[in-house]
Design a protein around this motif. Structure first.
Motif, PDB file in Angstrom:
ATOM      1  N   ILE A 169       0.796  -1.022   0.037  1.00  0.00           N
ATOM      2  CA  ILE A 169       0.033   0.008   0.103  1.00  0.00           C
ATOM      3  C   ILE A 169       0.799   1.238   0.017  1.00  0.00           C
ATOM      4  CG2 ILE A 169      -1.683   1.378   1.157  1.00  0.00           C
ATOM      5  CD1 ILE A 169      -2.734  -1.340   2.440  1.00  0.00           C
ATOM      6  N   CYS A 170       0.875   2.047  -0.896  1.00  0.00           N
ATOM      7  CA  CYS A 170       1.647   3.387  -1.047  1.00  0.00           C
ATOM      8  C   CYS A 170       1.475   4.272   0.046  1.00  0.00           C
ATOM      9  CB  CYS A 170       1.339   3.988  -2.327  1.00  0.00           C
ATOM     10  SG  CYS A 170       2.178   5.555  -2.508  1.00  0.00           S
ATOM     11  N   ASN A 171       2.539   4.765   0.781  1.00  0.00           N
ATOM     12  CA  ASN A 171       2.415   5.605   1.721  1.00  0.00           C
ATOM     13  C   ASN A 171       2.598   6.907   1.113  1.00  0.00           C
ATOM     14  OD1 ASN A 171       2.284   4.287   4.780  1.00  0.00           O
ATOM     15  ND2 ASN A 171       3.853   3.200   3.400  1.00  0.00           N
ATOM     16  N   ALA A 172       1.358   7.557   0.927  1.00  0.00           N
ATOM     17  CA  ALA A 172       1.425   9.098   0.269  1.00  0.00           C
ATOM     18  C   ALA A 172       1.412   9.943   1.375  1.00  0.00           C
ATOM     19  CB  ALA A 172       0.141   9.339  -0.764  1.00  0.00           C
ATOM     20  N   GLU A 173       2.811  10.856   1.425  1.00  0.00           N
ATOM     21  CA  GLU A 173       2.705  11.789   2.343  1.00  0.00           C
ATOM     22  C   GLU A 173       1.844  13.194   1.917  1.00  0.00           C
ATOM     23  OE1 GLU A 173       6.042  15.148   3.671  1.00  0.00           O
ATOM     24  OE2 GLU A 173       5.837  14.074   1.752  1.00  0.00           O
ATOM     25  N   THR A 174       0.682  13.194   2.350  1.00  0.00           N
ATOM     26  CA  THR A 174      -0.092  14.331   2.068  1.00  0.00           C
ATOM     27  C   THR A 174      -1.297  14.208   2.805  1.00  0.00           C
ATOM     28  OG1 THR A 174      -1.428  15.286   0.489  1.00  0.00           O
ATOM     29  CG2 THR A 174      -0.955  12.910   0.056  1.00  0.00           C
ATOM     30  N   GLU A 175      -1.704  15.323   3.297  1.00  0.00           N
ATOM     31  CA  GLU A 175      -3.139  15.458   4.006  1.00  0.00           C
ATOM     32  C   GLU A 175      -4.187  15.074   3.190  1.00  0.00           C
ATOM     33  OE1 GLU A 175      -3.353  18.979   6.319  1.00  0.00           O
ATOM     34  OE2 GLU A 175      -1.582  18.347   7.506  1.00  0.00           O
ATOM     35  N   LYS A 176      -4.217  15.183   1.714  1.00  0.00           N
ATOM     36  CA  LYS A 176      -5.357  14.932   0.978  1.00  0.00           C
ATOM     37  C   LYS A 176      -5.744  13.468   0.959  1.00  0.00           C
ATOM     38  CE  LYS A 176      -3.835  18.844  -2.192  1.00  0.00           C
ATOM     39  NZ  LYS A 176      -3.675  19.008  -3.571  1.00  0.00           N
ATOM     40  N   TYR A 177      -4.792  12.500   1.174  1.00  0.00           N
ATOM     41  CA  TYR A 177      -5.511  11.276   1.105  1.00  0.00           C
ATOM     42  C   TYR A 177      -4.997  10.412   2.325  1.00  0.00           C
ATOM     43  CZ  TYR A 177      -4.560  12.914  -3.690  1.00  0.00           C
ATOM     44  OH  TYR A 177      -4.538  13.820  -4.897  1.00  0.00           O
ATOM     45  N   PRO A 178      -5.517   9.258   2.568  1.00  0.00           N
ATOM     46  CA  PRO A 178      -5.351   8.510   3.764  1.00  0.00           C
ATOM     47  C   PRO A 178      -4.252   7.888   3.733  1.00  0.00           C
ATOM     48  CG  PRO A 178      -6.604   7.195   2.284  1.00  0.00           C
ATOM     49  CD  PRO A 178      -6.696   8.443   1.478  1.00  0.00           C
ATOM     50  N   PHE A 179      -3.346   7.961   4.711  1.00  0.00           N
ATOM     51  CA  PHE A 179      -1.844   7.569   4.974  1.00  0.00           C
ATOM     52  C   PHE A 179      -2.046   6.237   5.791  1.00  0.00           C
ATOM     53  CE2 PHE A 179       1.963   7.335   7.259  1.00  0.00           C
ATOM     54  CZ  PHE A 179       2.984   7.569   6.242  1.00  0.00           C
ATOM     55  N   ILE A 180      -1.745   5.122   5.193  1.00  0.00           N
ATOM     56  CA  ILE A 180      -1.655   3.678   5.656  1.00  0.00           C
ATOM     57  C   ILE A 180      -0.258   3.178   5.826  1.00  0.00           C
ATOM     58  CG2 ILE A 180      -2.896   1.522   5.428  1.00  0.00           C
ATOM     59  CD1 ILE A 180      -5.028   2.833   3.537  1.00  0.00           C
ATOM     60  N   PRO A 181       0.235   3.322   6.760  1.00  0.00           N
ATOM     61  CA  PRO A 181       1.558   3.134   6.786  1.00  0.00           C
ATOM     62  C   PRO A 181       1.932   1.623   7.279  1.00  0.00           C
ATOM     63  CG  PRO A 181       0.778   3.664   9.038  1.00  0.00           C
ATOM     64  CD  PRO A 181      -0.268   3.726   7.989  1.00  0.00           C
ATOM     65  N   ASP A 182       0.742   0.620   7.211  1.00  0.00           N
ATOM     66  CA  ASP A 182       0.935  -0.893   7.408  1.00  0.00           C
ATOM     67  C   ASP A 182       1.920  -1.451   6.469  1.00  0.00           C
ATOM     68  OD1 ASP A 182      -1.669  -1.708   9.218  1.00  0.00           O
ATOM     69  OD2 ASP A 182      -1.717  -0.113   8.410  1.00  0.00           O
ATOM     70  N   VAL A 183       2.732  -2.428   6.857  1.00  0.00           N
ATOM     71  CA  VAL A 183       3.474  -3.221   5.804  1.00  0.00           C
ATOM     72  C   VAL A 183       2.667  -4.446   5.448  1.00  0.00           C
ATOM     73  CG1 VAL A 183       5.430  -4.748   5.654  1.00  0.00           C
ATOM     74  CG2 VAL A 183       5.605  -2.496   7.070  1.00  0.00           C
ATOM     75  N   THR A 184       2.338  -4.521   4.289  1.00  0.00           N
ATOM     76  CA  THR A 184       1.658  -5.511   3.555  1.00  0.00           C
ATOM     77  C   THR A 184       2.299  -6.421   2.512  1.00  0.00           C
ATOM     78  OG1 THR A 184       0.798  -3.985   1.851  1.00  0.00           O
ATOM     79  CG2 THR A 184      -0.754  -4.122   4.087  1.00  0.00           C
ATOM     80  N   ALA A 185       3.572  -6.070   2.265  1.00  0.00           N
ATOM     81  CA  ALA A 185       4.388  -6.742   1.141  1.00  0.00           C
ATOM     82  C   ALA A 185       5.935  -6.869   1.667  1.00  0.00           C
ATOM     83  CB  ALA A 185       4.211  -6.092  -0.112  1.00  0.00           C
ATOM     84  N   ASP A 186       6.582  -7.551   0.803  1.00  0.00           N
ATOM     85  CA  ASP A 186       7.834  -7.683   0.966  1.00  0.00           C
ATOM     86  C   ASP A 186       8.868  -6.377   0.642  1.00  0.00           C
ATOM     87  OD1 ASP A 186       7.753  -8.003  -1.606  1.00  0.00           O
ATOM     88  OD2 ASP A 186       8.763 -10.000  -1.636  1.00  0.00           O
ATOM     89  N   PHE A 187       8.051  -5.309   0.385  1.00  0.00           N
ATOM     90  CA  PHE A 187       8.782  -4.047   0.224  1.00  0.00           C
ATOM     91  C   PHE A 187       7.660  -2.901   0.516  1.00  0.00           C
ATOM     92  CE2 PHE A 187       5.969  -4.775  -3.407  1.00  0.00           C
ATOM     93  CZ  PHE A 187       5.701  -3.432  -3.960  1.00  0.00           C
TER      94      PHE A 187
END
Length: 275
Positions: A169-187
């Motif tokens: 899940i892409c971590n997009a550093e912006t207040e406009k979109y949800p920030f989901i920092p969970d690790v869900t893959a091997d990268f």
């Protein structure tokens, strides 16, 4: 657990007129810009593929222009994701994947699937769509990352869907979109959007240090201590590759910020001399 994954930092694209004379030396041939950029950065996100398709020889030229160890991320065509019914985008997905990506060979990094802010999370729809993503293409392993822009995706069920399929899940550093920092893959995949062209390095030194430390935490297998994942159970900690791209509105200082990050997280990296 010891060690960490590879941290790569870069920018979106390599053709941008305001970079000429700022990032690119004056007089550099436009045809040499990718070769120059790929020897000062460790990754580039190809954005033009969101709007257009390219012939296989273009992909082959891009590979040939870059040094060993360099990686491209590739943004998928908008026709694959900007749909009311995602399952109807399978033919567009096949066209996108079949245009010549495999010509990149070992330079191919993650494929970014970006969704519009209007797309709302529907568990069954996204489960079915994620299952369409191939694990390989002509024998070349594929890594996938999704960038979602609607608050409805801030849901542990979405995290679980991606984790079950090894999709980041892409971590997009912006207040406009949800920030989901969970690790869900091997990268891990980050897009840093808040850099400023008023600062020569894009970010102040303290912010560069903060983000660099976050990259290292991810690369070591954890989640940065100041981030709050939606699903705290998470996978076991193990080294993970990290891709971090500076992609802010003005873009002028993006290369400078990316190079500052590389200096902090990859002290062994040395830009190749330019003829």
């Amino acid at each position: 657990m010891a060690g960490q994954g590879k941290i790569r930092c870069g920018i979106g694209g390599w053709t941008f007129e305001p970079w000429r004379g700022v990032f690119y030396p004056k007089g550099l041939k436009h045809a040499d810009e990718l070769a120059y950029a790929s020897r000062r950065l460790t990754a580039i996100e190809i954005n033009g593929t969101y709007y257009s398709t390219f012939k296989p020889d273009s992909w082959a030229r891009w590979r040939a222009a870059t040094p060993e160890g360099f990686k491209f991320a590739v943004k998928a065509s908008r026709f694959c994701t900007n749909r009311k019914v995602l399952s109807e985008g399978k033919s567009s997905m096949d066209i996108f994947l079949g245009q010549g990506l495999t010509e990149l060979g070992d330079r191919l990094g993650p494929i970014l699937w970006q969704f519009a802010p209007t797309k709302i999370f529907d568990h069954d729809e996204f489960a079915a769509w994620l299952d369409l993503l191939p694990r390989e293409l002509d024998g070349l392993p594929l890594r996938h990352v999704v960038e979602v822009r609607n608050a409805s995706f801030a849901d542990p069920k979405f995290v679980g869907l991606c984790r079950d399929r090894n999709v980041a899940i892409c971590n997009a550093e912006t207040e406009k979109y949800p920030f989901i920092p969970d690790v869900t893959a091997d990268f891990v995949y980050l897009r840093l959007i808040s850099a400023s062209d008023e600062i020569p390095t894009g970010y102040e030194a303290a912010d560069l240090d903060l983000w660099a430390e976050r990259f290292r935490a991810y690369a070591a297998g954890g989640v940065p201590g100041d981030f709050r994942p939606l699903d705290r159970t998470g996978p076991p900690e193990e080294p993970r590759d990290v891709y971090a791209f500076v992609i802010h509105e003005g873009k002028v200082r993006a290369p400078a910020a990316a190079m500052e990050f590389i200096r902090r997280v990859d002290p062994d990296f040395t830009p190749e001399p330019w003829p």
